[in-house]
Design a protein around this motif. Structure first.
Motif, short mmCIF file in Angstrom:
data_model
loop_
_atom_site.label_atom_id
_atom_site.label_comp_id
_atom_site.label_asym_id
_atom_site.label_seq_id
_atom_site.Cartn_x
_atom_site.Cartn_y
_atom_site.Cartn_z
N PHE A 35 -5.63 -0.44 7.88
CA PHE A 35 -4.74 -1.60 7.81
C PHE A 35 -5.26 -2.65 6.82
O PHE A 35 -4.48 -3.29 6.14
N ALA A 36 -6.58 -2.77 6.75
CA ALA A 36 -7.14 -3.72 5.78
C ALA A 36 -6.79 -3.29 4.36
O ALA A 36 -6.39 -4.11 3.53
N SER A 37 -6.91 -1.99 4.07
CA SER A 37 -6.62 -1.53 2.72
C SER A 37 -5.14 -1.71 2.40
O SER A 37 -4.78 -2.10 1.29
N LEU A 38 -4.28 -1.45 3.37
CA LEU A 38 -2.85 -1.63 3.12
C LEU A 38 -2.54 -3.11 2.86
O LEU A 38 -1.80 -3.45 1.94
N PHE A 39 -3.16 -3.98 3.66
CA PHE A 39 -2.94 -5.42 3.51
C PHE A 39 -3.38 -5.88 2.11
O PHE A 39 -2.63 -6.53 1.39
N ILE A 40 -4.60 -5.51 1.75
CA ILE A 40 -5.12 -5.91 0.43
C ILE A 40 -4.27 -5.28 -0.67
O ILE A 40 -3.93 -5.93 -1.67
N GLY A 41 -3.92 -4.02 -0.49
CA GLY A 41 -3.13 -3.31 -1.50
C GLY A 41 -1.80 -4.00 -1.76
O GLY A 41 -1.44 -4.27 -2.91
N VAL A 42 -1.08 -4.30 -0.70
CA VAL A 42 0.22 -4.96 -0.86
C VAL A 42 0.04 -6.32 -1.52
O VAL A 42 0.79 -6.71 -2.42
N LEU A 43 -1.01 -7.02 -1.10
CA LEU A 43 -1.26 -8.36 -1.62
C LEU A 43 -1.52 -8.35 -3.13
O LEU A 43 -0.86 -9.06 -3.90
N VAL A 44 -2.48 -7.53 -3.58
CA VAL A 44 -2.82 -7.54 -5.01
C VAL A 44 -1.66 -6.99 -5.83
O VAL A 44 -1.37 -7.48 -6.92
N PHE A 45 -0.98 -5.99 -5.28
CA PHE A 45 0.13 -5.40 -6.03
C PHE A 45 1.23 -6.43 -6.26
O PHE A 45 1.73 -6.59 -7.37
N TYR A 46 1.59 -7.17 -5.21
CA TYR A 46 2.63 -8.17 -5.35
C TYR A 46 2.21 -9.31 -6.25
O TYR A 46 3.02 -9.86 -6.99
N LYS A 47 0.94 -9.69 -6.17
CA LYS A 47 0.45 -10.80 -6.98
C LYS A 47 0.49 -10.44 -8.46
O LYS A 47 0.75 -11.28 -9.31
N LYS A 48 0.21 -9.19 -8.79
CA LYS A 48 -0.01 -8.82 -10.18
C LYS A 48 1.16 -8.06 -10.81
O LYS A 48 1.14 -7.80 -12.01
N GLN A 49 2.16 -7.69 -10.01
CA GLN A 49 3.14 -6.73 -10.54
C GLN A 49 3.97 -7.26 -11.72
O GLN A 49 4.40 -6.49 -12.56
#
Lengths: 268, 255
Positions: free
Chosen positions: B234-248
């Motif tokens: 869950f931590a990886s999914l949370f971080i993944g979604v966060l960085v992806f949305y921030k940088k997309q």
């Protein structure tokens, strides 16, 4: 009739040009430590405002680097503007050049579904339009052949057929109206004119002023990222001819004269 | 949030099409086609079993099943994260022209790998019957590690996809990292026989494999492993979604 489909407000697009493209850790780390990461600001678009009504056919004129493609990308939703806002309504379909976005290993038929899905259409709708697309593209005998074996004309025909058969609300044409042979070109121009009758809104970019005159009813001129003029197509085209084309021609003439004087540069 | 949901609904057919495309094209033009999903784990398990029983003298009869459980899960993780990492760049032609929600690309890659992975579990069940490891009531527990694995791969895939857009090196670095993960996942040896146990603590794949094996070999879930792998996924999914949305929105400037 005068429903606004696209409304652009004070739009600005800034690019940070790194002096050298850095895309690996090593270079980035070195430059970062040396404090050499400098950005050069470059405004591709500055303070652009205009609106397009339903059924309007807007030509976008400008020399190379004027910001035409950047503007279209922002309207298509691919680029986010750095400043200002943009409002769009309805389905915007960009007509891609020479079948960009096809998967080479996929057959023509499979690509129709894939491409339709990319444009955001549901499956039932694509099923409904499938026959029409195949027929219009004249690729019936080749529809089960992988697209990588298509000629470039065939790819362009397929791309054009998919984009126009699916009834877009806004069609974006970026210098693509020269696909296929003369016969298909005629057919595609007719298709575009038919779409006009249905009230489709068109954004058209071309370097050919004549084509813009034929297809559009309004036009804008972009110059170095700024909107210089916006109005009825004939007026704008005349202005563009006068201001830009003549200028270029004049420059070319000067160059020619120079060349004559300086025979050494002739063999270049 | 609502907008994201609406958008997903609009593009779910695209997600389906892209997932289908990945599966279809993976084996197109190969003679055995989708059978490779089954054949590949069988062949690698035979190789590994030969190496570790004949050369190293491991006499456990169920050893092939042990290897298979570890290898299938690891292979899925490695394959899906690699594909997700490259997904943005390999679809750059599309991303530059037409608007689609960008997460669709890594997501479809992870999903298509997951589907072929689930198909390849058939091999595991066949091996269980051949080596007489009959499923107990605990076999249903395997759903939990399998779901954790999906979430973890998606999260890591999103992080890698974002990083790879800005730094090409990621593709090579991740290859090395994957090798490390493989050797510390106890795929072809018994973790209990290794001296330094701390090394397993930090490897989420190891914990997922532990619980998957427990379900296959008929014992209850290991609570500590369950906790660690849940936190990781869950931590990886949370971080993944966060960085992806921030940088997309910056992706397009770099591909």
């Amino acid at each position: 009739m005068s429903k606004e489909v696209i409304k652009v407000n004070n739009l600005g697009m800034r690019f940070n040009l790194m002096e050298k493209k850095v895309d690996n850790f090593k270079e980035y780390a070195i430059k970062f430590l040396k404090r050499e990461i400098r950005y050069q600001e470059f405004w591709a678009l500055k303070d652009i405002s205009f609106s397009v009504n339903e059924g309007e056919r807007l030509g976008i004129l400008g020399l190379n680097g004027a910001g035409k493609s950047t503007l279209l990308k922002i309207i298509a939703g691919v680029l986010k503007p750095s400043e200002g806002s943009i409002l769009t309504k309805g389905k915007i379909v960009p007509l891609l050049e020479l079948g960009a976005g096809f998967d080479g290993q996929y057959t023509g038929a499979e690509n129709i579904y894939l491409y339709g899905a990319v444009l955001g259409y549901p499956k039932d709708f694509i099923n409904e339009k499938y026959d029409e697309i195949v027929e219009f593209s004249e690729l019936k005998d080749f529809i089960n052949v992988p697209v990588k074996n298509y000629s470039s004309g065939m790819k362009a025909r397929l791309g054009f057929s998919i984009a126009t058969v699916m009834d877009p609300d806004v069609l974006i044409l970026d210098e693509v109206l020269s696909v296929g042979d003369a016969k298909f070109r005629k057919k595609s121009e007719k298709r575009i004119l038919d779409l006009f009758d249905k009230g489709v809104t068109v954004l058209f970019v071309s370097h050919s002023v004549e084509q813009v005159r034929r297809i559009c009813n309004t036009a804008v001129i972009l110059d170095k990222g700024e909107l210089v003029a916006h109005g009825p197509v004939d007026e704008i085209c005349d202005l563009y001819n006068e201001k830009y084309i003549e200028e270029v021609k004049a420059k070319a003439k000067k160059k020619k004269k120079k060349k004559k004087k300086d025979p050494a540069s002739e063999d270049k | 949030m609502e907008r994201v949901f609406k958008n997903f609904k609009k593009y779910r057919y695209l997600l389906f099409e892209l997932t289908k495309k990945n599966i279809k094209l993976k084996y197109r033009r190969s003679y055995l086609g989708i059978f490779w999903t089954l054949l590949e784990p069988i062949l690698t398990t035979i190789v590994l079993t030969l190496v570790f029983t004949k050369f190293r003298g491991n006499s456990d009869v169920s050893f092939p099943v042990y290897i298979l459980t570890g290898r299938l899960l690891y292979a899925f993780f490695a394959g899906s994260t690699k594909m997700a990492m490259k997904s943005i760049r390999s679809n750059s032609g599309m991303i530059k022209k037409v608007y689609v929600p960008k997460y669709i690309y890594p997501l479809s890659n992870v999903l298509s790998t997951y589907i072929t992975f689930l198909i390849s579990l058939v091999v595991l069940f066949a091996a269980m019957f051949i080596f007489k490891i009959y499923p107990s009531k605990y076999i249903f527990n395997m759903v939990i590690p399998l779901l954790q694995l999906l979430i973890l791969s998606l999260g890591v895939g999103l992080i890698l996809a974002t990083l790879a857009v800005f730094f090409r090196d990621m593709e090579y670095l991740w290859g090395v990292a994957l090798m490390m993960i493989m050797y510390t996942s106890a795929i072809f040896y018994d973790a209990a026989k290794v001296g330094s146990q701390w090394i397993f603590k930090y490897n989420p794949i190891y914990h997922i494999i532990v619980n998957f094996r427990n379900s296959v070999f008929g014992s209850p879930l290991d609570m500590e492993a369950l906790l660690i792998s849940t936190i990781y996924s869950f931590a990886s999914l949370f971080i993944g979604v966060l960085v992806f949305y921030k940088k997309q929105d910056k992706f397009i400037l770099n591909i």
